[in-house]
Design a protein around this motif. Structure first.
Motif, PDB file in Angstrom:
ATOM      1  N   ARG A 122      -8.958 -34.536  17.183  1.00 41.33           N
ATOM      2  CA  ARG A 122     -10.332 -34.065  17.420  1.00 41.33           C
ATOM      3  C   ARG A 122     -10.437 -32.533  17.397  1.00 41.33           C
ATOM      4  N   GLY A 123      -9.560 -31.887  16.631  1.00 38.74           N
ATOM      5  CA  GLY A 123      -9.705 -30.457  16.367  1.00 38.74           C
ATOM      6  C   GLY A 123      -9.309 -29.519  17.499  1.00 38.74           C
ATOM      7  N   LYS A 124      -8.685 -30.057  18.565  1.00 38.42           N
ATOM      8  CA  LYS A 124      -8.301 -29.208  19.698  1.00 38.42           C
ATOM      9  C   LYS A 124      -7.197 -28.242  19.262  1.00 38.42           C
ATOM     10  N   GLN A 125      -7.423 -26.940  19.518  1.00 37.70           N
ATOM     11  CA  GLN A 125      -6.435 -25.946  19.081  1.00 37.70           C
ATOM     12  C   GLN A 125      -5.189 -25.966  19.962  1.00 37.70           C
ATOM     13  N   ILE A 126      -4.022 -26.044  19.349  1.00 40.49           N
ATOM     14  CA  ILE A 126      -2.761 -26.077  20.079  1.00 40.49           C
ATOM     15  C   ILE A 126      -2.056 -24.736  20.008  1.00 40.49           C
ATOM     16  N   SER A 127      -2.082 -24.125  18.860  1.00 41.98           N
ATOM     17  CA  SER A 127      -1.533 -22.771  18.796  1.00 41.98           C
ATOM     18  C   SER A 127      -2.175 -21.988  17.669  1.00 41.98           C
ATOM     19  N   GLN A 128      -2.121 -20.668  17.804  1.00 38.40           N
ATOM     20  CA  GLN A 128      -2.722 -19.792  16.804  1.00 38.40           C
ATOM     21  C   GLN A 128      -1.935 -18.496  16.790  1.00 38.40           C
ATOM     22  N   ILE A 129      -1.486 -18.091  15.611  1.00 36.14           N
ATOM     23  CA  ILE A 129      -0.717 -16.850  15.467  1.00 36.14           C
ATOM     24  C   ILE A 129      -1.219 -16.128  14.225  1.00 36.14           C
ATOM     25  N   LYS A 130      -1.438 -14.832  14.373  1.00 34.91           N
ATOM     26  CA  LYS A 130      -1.839 -14.041  13.218  1.00 34.91           C
ATOM     27  C   LYS A 130      -0.815 -12.929  13.037  1.00 34.91           C
ATOM     28  N   ILE A 131      -0.276 -12.822  11.834  1.00 37.73           N
ATOM     29  CA  ILE A 131       0.702 -11.770  11.544  1.00 37.73           C
ATOM     30  C   ILE A 131       0.100 -10.829  10.514  1.00 37.73           C
ATOM     31  N   LYS A 132       0.038  -9.546  10.880  1.00 40.26           N
ATOM     32  CA  LYS A 132      -0.509  -8.541   9.959  1.00 40.26           C
ATOM     33  C   LYS A 132       0.618  -7.598   9.579  1.00 40.26           C
ATOM     34  N   ARG A 133       0.918  -7.544   8.304  1.00 41.96           N
ATOM     35  CA  ARG A 133       1.954  -6.619   7.829  1.00 41.96           C
ATOM     36  C   ARG A 133       1.290  -5.525   7.019  1.00 41.96           C
ATOM     37  N   LYS A 134       1.752  -4.299   7.248  1.00 40.29           N
ATOM     38  CA  LYS A 134       1.249  -3.166   6.458  1.00 40.29           C
ATOM     39  C   LYS A 134       2.437  -2.331   6.044  1.00 40.29           C
ATOM     40  N   PHE A 135       2.578  -2.109   4.757  1.00 37.53           N
ATOM     41  CA  PHE A 135       3.683  -1.287   4.252  1.00 37.53           C
ATOM     42  C   PHE A 135       3.126  -0.161   3.377  1.00 37.53           C
ATOM     43  N   PRO A 136       2.713   0.937   3.974  1.00 33.58           N
ATOM     44  CA  PRO A 136       2.249   2.047   3.134  1.00 33.58           C
ATOM     45  C   PRO A 136       3.425   2.918   2.655  1.00 33.58           C
ATOM     46  N   LEU A 137       3.363   3.382   1.424  1.00 34.43           N
ATOM     47  CA  LEU A 137       4.421   4.234   0.862  1.00 34.43           C
ATOM     48  C   LEU A 137       3.774   5.357   0.059  1.00 34.43           C
ATOM     49  N   LYS A 138       4.239   6.576   0.311  1.00 29.02           N
ATOM     50  CA  LYS A 138       3.743   7.734  -0.446  1.00 29.02           C
ATOM     51  C   LYS A 138       4.930   8.495  -1.001  1.00 29.02           C
ATOM     52  N   LEU A 139       4.829   8.908  -2.254  1.00 32.91           N
ATOM     53  CA  LEU A 139       5.927   9.614  -2.903  1.00 32.91           C
ATOM     54  C   LEU A 139       5.388  10.777  -3.702  1.00 32.91           C
ATOM     55  N   VAL A 140       6.062  11.901  -3.609  1.00 35.73           N
ATOM     56  CA  VAL A 140       5.730  13.029  -4.480  1.00 35.73           C
ATOM     57  C   VAL A 140       7.036  13.564  -5.045  1.00 35.73           C
ATOM     58  N   THR A 141       7.135  13.696  -6.352  1.00 32.13           N
ATOM     59  CA  THR A 141       8.278  14.411  -6.931  1.00 32.13           C
ATOM     60  C   THR A 141       7.734  15.442  -7.906  1.00 32.13           C
ATOM     61  N   LYS A 142       8.247  16.648  -7.756  1.00 37.59           N
ATOM     62  CA  LYS A 142       7.814  17.741  -8.640  1.00 37.59           C
ATOM     63  C   LYS A 142       9.048  18.337  -9.271  1.00 37.59           C
ATOM     64  N   LYS A 143       9.061  18.321 -10.587  1.00 35.44           N
ATOM     65  CA  LYS A 143      10.230  18.814 -11.301  1.00 35.44           C
ATOM     66  C   LYS A 143       9.994  20.259 -11.703  1.00 35.44           C
ATOM     67  N   GLU A 144      10.934  21.112 -11.312  1.00 27.15           N
ATOM     68  CA  GLU A 144      10.863  22.495 -11.762  1.00 27.15           C
ATOM     69  C   GLU A 144      11.951  22.645 -12.809  1.00 27.15           C
ATOM     70  N   ILE A 145      11.604  23.222 -13.932  1.00 29.15           N
ATOM     71  CA  ILE A 145      12.545  23.250 -15.053  1.00 29.15           C
ATOM     72  C   ILE A 145      13.740  24.129 -14.728  1.00 29.15           C
ATOM     73  N   GLY A 146      14.935  23.641 -15.036  1.00 28.88           N
ATOM     74  CA  GLY A 146      16.160  24.390 -14.761  1.00 28.88           C
ATOM     75  C   GLY A 146      16.547  25.246 -15.951  1.00 28.88           C
ATOM     76  N   ASN A 147      17.714  25.864 -15.860  1.00 26.81           N
ATOM     77  CA  ASN A 147      18.201  26.746 -16.921  1.00 26.81           C
ATOM     78  C   ASN A 147      18.612  25.962 -18.152  1.00 26.81           C
ATOM     79  N   GLU A 148      19.201  24.833 -17.924  1.00 29.01           N
ATOM     80  CA  GLU A 148      19.682  24.035 -19.048  1.00 29.01           C
ATOM     81  C   GLU A 148      18.855  22.762 -19.163  1.00 29.01           C
TER      82      GLU A 148
END
Ligand SMILES: *[C@@H]1O[C@H](CO)[C@@H](O)[C@H](O)[C@H]1NC(C)=O
Ligand SMILES: *[C@@H]1O[C@H](CO)[C@@H](O)[C@H](O)[C@H]1NC(C)=O
Ligand SMILES: *[C@@H]1O[C@H](CO)[C@@H](O)[C@H](O)[C@H]1NC(C)=O
Length: 600
Positions: A477-503
């Motif tokens: 009859r729809g009686k709730q026995i258990s309830q679980i909510k899992i929220k995952r968040k995986f933020p990722l930030k990347l910066v790469t800047k190449k400075e030209i070398g001698n060779e």
């Protein structure tokens, strides 16, 4: 059209004249001279100490000692496992201890018991002065296997040596058993030689990365590996995006609950999948297209070809990733204890309970070579019942949306990926607990944006993975026995800047990275884990070798549940640990102490 071709040509030559442009992040190899006489260095991953490790163990079982030298393509190393005799235990910790005395690249490794994966791990990049580390993982949830006699423990660490990288990895695998619930004193001791009828004591499973999903059920009664045959380790190697790896399983007909636990890591040309531009970019610019296919990846789980689950794994960055100096001596989030993901298959039990074999399959959407994927099917059985009745309840068809937008002119441009998958699954299972209905709702999202500027010498990447799963169990009859909510968040930030070398072959790179693992559980059980790293530094590279550089890394780990708190802050500057503070108190105003190192 003509103008476009001209542009493309111009930038193509510009690319050759300056430095060869690779359209993705690179895997580097730290190759720095060690100060003479420097002692071997201890590496570690920041995590929460396991609750049991404060207690004296009931017994310790050293199982395997091996030096992994030229092991790529070889079978895993094995040892016979039987639980220790006359030992009373409720909790088990797997200890993976390793050391390497000379230069070597970072490597992938895993530990399996009877084909079931207990640990996926990676190694640091040892310098010439040597490194050592220890991974401790609570493996109590594999108790049904740990209670089995004469089964095989297998360890694979894929290594290869040459004139420059001579390092062999020395590994010890030990199981440490604890009686954390006072089972011996209560006379509740489960001896290894006895068959376990019913767990006399409620067990809680300690998972520093993943909070417990359903706290009451305890470890599964049976675990079936969804893994490869094991010639080169029990992981499946996925080489193309259309490849489905699978295993046929016949499950006991008295199962009332089932989950599949998945390990998935990206390697080779897909190590930095989240930084990949689409193929059209590489083609137009005449670049190597092996690291392409854009930045959408998704691990899909099927039963007999029908989709039953999906996930986007947390981007674990290996020791050679982005800037190897970031990960010395504190490795990146998940590098030593690669997280696994659990997908509840209980709504689909009806598909599996007919006593016939069924194919459980894994694939990685949009992948390029290669991924190592493996799974463990956890089953909870009802003792004294021959056959459990179950049914799948019709729900709305999953909604899937994938939007890509690509804009570039020559080497510069921006690439966007937006993926959203909304699923609803439900099924009923009639056991001694009653006729229970399991309803699962999942909202999975991936947002990725890559920007190239300055002839792609400046690259910026921002990614958000969001995964919300709500599991509801209802009775008659729809009686709730258990309830679980899992929220995952995986933020990722990347910066790469190449400075030209001698060779042409050498360059200096500015690198910045922010990565976070955050999981919040609410409902019958409340907890929150948040683990973040913020890094910044410079690199002097020649080819793939890092010859010089600077780096800082700040890490913050916090955990909170209904009863416990833990927080830890770590700072690293130029490969030296400069600060490490831990706090066990729940009020943030309390002074922190120098607990972190001692607790490990
Ligand atoms: C492995 O165990 C042996 C014996 O206890 C010990 O001598 C060695 O140092 C250990 N190796 C590692 C990598 O911990
Ligand atoms: C269990 O409950 C479901 C949903 O209410 C129902 O459709 C099913 O027939 C029930 N099963 C049994 C064996 O009573
Ligand atoms: C670039 O540098 C690496 C590392 O020093 C070297 O192995 C490689 O041969 C060099 N390549 C070129 C084209 O000079």
């Amino acid at each position: 059209m003509k103008l476009f071709t001209l542009f493309a040509l111009f930038f193509f030559f510009a690319g050759i004249i300056t430095t060869p442009t690779s359209a993705h992040e690179k895997h580097f190899i730290k190759h720095l001279p060690a100060p003479p006489g420097e002692a071997p260095k201890q590496y570690f991953e920041v995590t929460r100490p396991l609750a049991v490790t404060n207690q004296p163990p009931s017994c310790t079982l050293p199982l395997l000692t091996h030096s992994f030298c030229d092991t790529k393509g070889q079978p895993p190393v094995t040892a016979e496992y039987s639980p220790p005799a006359e030992c009373c235990w409720t909790d088990v910790v797997l200890e993976f201890q390793a050391a390497c005395k000379s230069d070597q690249e970072d490597r992938i490794a895993a530990v399996w018991l009877d084909g079931v994966e207990l640990l996926r791990t990676t190694t640091p990049q040892p310098g010439s002065s040597g490194v050592y580390w220890k991974v401790s993982k609570d493996v109590t949830k594999y108790s049904s296997l740990l209670n089995s006699k004469e089964i095989s423990l297998a360890v694979m660490l894929e290594n290869s040596v040459n004139d420059v990288f001579t390092g062999a990895f020395d590994v010890n695998v030990t199981f440490v058993y604890y009686d954390s619930k006072g089972a011996a004193a209560l006379g509740n001791c489960v001896r290894s030689s006895e068959t376990v009828e019913e767990n006399p004591i409620a067990m809680t499973v300690d998972k520093p990365m993943n909070p417990p999903v359903v706290p009451d059920d305890g470890p599964a009664d049976s675990i079936i590996p969804i893994s490869a045959k094991g010639e080169h380790g029990f992981w499946f190697s996925i080489q193309t995006d259309s490849q489905v790896v699978s295993k046929e399983v016949t499950i006991p007909q008295n199962a009332y609950k089932a989950t599949v636990e998945i390990y998935a890591t990206s390697h080779g040309n897909d190590e930095f999948w989240y930084s990949h531009p689409p193929d059209s970019y590489a083609k137009t610019n005449n670049l190597n297209a092996e690291n392409g296919n854009g930045a959408y990846r998704e691990v899909l789980v099927t039963i007999d070809g029908s989709l039953v689950g999906a996930l986007v794994p947390f981007p674990v960055i290996y020791a050679g990733g982005i800037n190897p100096l970031f990960w010395d001596p504190v490795v990146s989030i998940g590098a030593f204890d690669v997280p696994s993901y659990e997908i509840d298959l209980t709504p689909f039990l009806a598909l599996l309970l007919d006593g016939k074999p069924h194919k459980i399959g894994f694939s990685v959407a949009n992948s390029v070579p290669y991924w190592l994927v493996g799974g463990n099917l956890h089953l909870w059985l009802e003792h004294g019942t021959e056959k459990i009745e179950a049914g799948v309840i019709d729900t709305e068809a999953p909604k899937f949306k994938l939007e890509l937008s690509t804009e570039f002119k020559g080497l510069d441009g921006s690439f966007k990926v937006e993926m959203e998958r909304n699923s609803e699954y439900a099924g009923w299972v009639k056991s001694k607990k009653g006729n229970l209905t399991y309803s699962i709702k999942q909202e999975l999202k991936l947002e990725n944006e890559i920007k190239y500027e300055n002839d792609a010498r400046h690259k910026k990447m921002e990614q958000k993975i969001k995964d919300e799963v709500e599991t509801r169990v209802t009775g008659e009859r729809g009686k709730q026995i258990s309830q679980i909510k899992i929220k995952r968040k995986f933020p990722l930030k990347l910066v790469t800047k190449k400075e030209i070398g001698n060779e042409a072959n050498s360059s200096s790179l500015r690198t910045e990275l922010e990565n976070e693992w955050s999981v919040k559980v609410s409902g019958d059980f409340n907890s929150k884990v948040s683990n973040s790293q913020e890094c910044s530094g410079m690199l002097g590279v020649e080819g793939n070798f890092v010859l010089s550089g600077t780096a800082t890394m700040e890490q913050s780990y916090t955990y909170k549940d209904d009863n416990n708190c833990y927080s830890r802050k770590v700072s690293v500057a130029d490969m030296n640990l400069v600060d490490d503070k831990a706090n066990l108190l729940c009020t943030s105003s309390q002074p922190s102490s120098q607990l972190g190192r001692r607790l490990l």
